[in-house]
Design a protein around this motif. Sequence first.
Motif, PDB file in Angstrom:
ATOM      1  N   ALA A  43       0.832  -1.206   0.000  1.00  0.00           N
ATOM      2  CA  ALA A  43       0.000   0.000   0.000  1.00  0.00           C
ATOM      3  C   ALA A  43       0.869   1.260   0.000  1.00  0.00           C
ATOM      4  N   CYS A  44       1.967   1.229   0.754  1.00  0.00           N
ATOM      5  CA  CYS A  44       2.887   2.375   0.767  1.00  0.00           C
ATOM      6  C   CYS A  44       3.505   2.595  -0.613  1.00  0.00           C
ATOM      7  N   LEU A  46       2.197   1.701  -3.467  1.00  0.00           N
ATOM      8  CA  LEU A  46       1.125   2.152  -4.346  1.00  0.00           C
ATOM      9  C   LEU A  46       0.845   3.640  -4.145  1.00  0.00           C
ATOM     10  N   ILE A  47       0.731   4.062  -2.912  1.00  0.00           N
ATOM     11  CA  ILE A  47       0.473   5.479  -2.617  1.00  0.00           C
ATOM     12  C   ILE A  47       1.617   6.349  -3.124  1.00  0.00           C
ATOM     13  N   TYR A  48       2.844   5.931  -2.872  1.00  0.00           N
ATOM     14  CA  TYR A  48       3.997   6.693  -3.342  1.00  0.00           C
ATOM     15  C   TYR A  48       4.024   6.759  -4.874  1.00  0.00           C
ATOM     16  N   ILE A  50       1.450   6.493  -6.958  1.00  0.00           N
ATOM     17  CA  ILE A  50       0.365   7.374  -7.415  1.00  0.00           C
ATOM     18  C   ILE A  50       0.751   8.837  -7.208  1.00  0.00           C
ATOM     19  N   TYR A  51       1.373   9.128  -6.083  1.00  0.00           N
ATOM     20  CA  TYR A  51       1.830  10.492  -5.811  1.00  0.00           C
ATOM     21  C   TYR A  51       2.857  10.942  -6.855  1.00  0.00           C
ATOM     22  N   TYR A  54       1.097  11.574 -10.082  1.00  0.00           N
ATOM     23  CA  TYR A  54       0.368  12.847  -9.970  1.00  0.00           C
ATOM     24  C   TYR A  54       1.328  14.020 -10.174  1.00  0.00           C
ATOM     25  N   ILE A  75       3.837   1.762  -8.502  1.00  0.00           N
ATOM     26  CA  ILE A  75       2.428   1.389  -8.639  1.00  0.00           C
ATOM     27  C   ILE A  75       2.316  -0.105  -8.944  1.00  0.00           C
TER      28      ILE A  75
END
Length: 176
Positions: A43-44, A46-48, A50-51, A54, A75
């Motif tokens: 999850a970390c 994935l979040i990183y 996506i960030y 972005y 991702i």
Amino acid sequence: MKSYLQQTTKQTASLALLYILGGIFMCFFSAGVLVNLVRVIGACFLIYGIYQAYLYFAHRTLNSSAAILYGIPCIIGGLILLARPTWLISFFPIVVGVIMLINGILQIQRSMILKDARFTGWGFNTLFAIVLMIGGAFLIFNPMGAVKNLLKIGGIFLIVEGIFMLIQSFETKKYL
């Protein structure tokens, strides 16, 4: 040689304490906790990722494509770890085995230095290094057998290795 041994003695003692603490920590966890830990790491990632994606798309004026180059693998890796956490867990014994083999080789080198300096107890260090290398080879060549009891086996190996490293550190310190 004396300064080398003084420096490595402190490093060995510190590393030994970390091994012992890590081993105790690993012995008290269940496999379910390990799977959930891998999912949290996924999850970390994935979040990183996506960030980073972005940042790349939101700031189109950036001349660097580093954000997307970091984002896409994070991702993908995050999604894999979330969907299949056991894949990473199955590679863990191999990684631990390689680390144990390398550490065994380094311990043999250190015991040969102790032998050249005429320290007693170098044979014990060599024997421990050989046992460590055999354990590492077992983990590399039989990772699935180790996965069943991965945390306890890894924890026990870390505790034993940490104890032997502490003993070696104190034995070396006697002669300095």
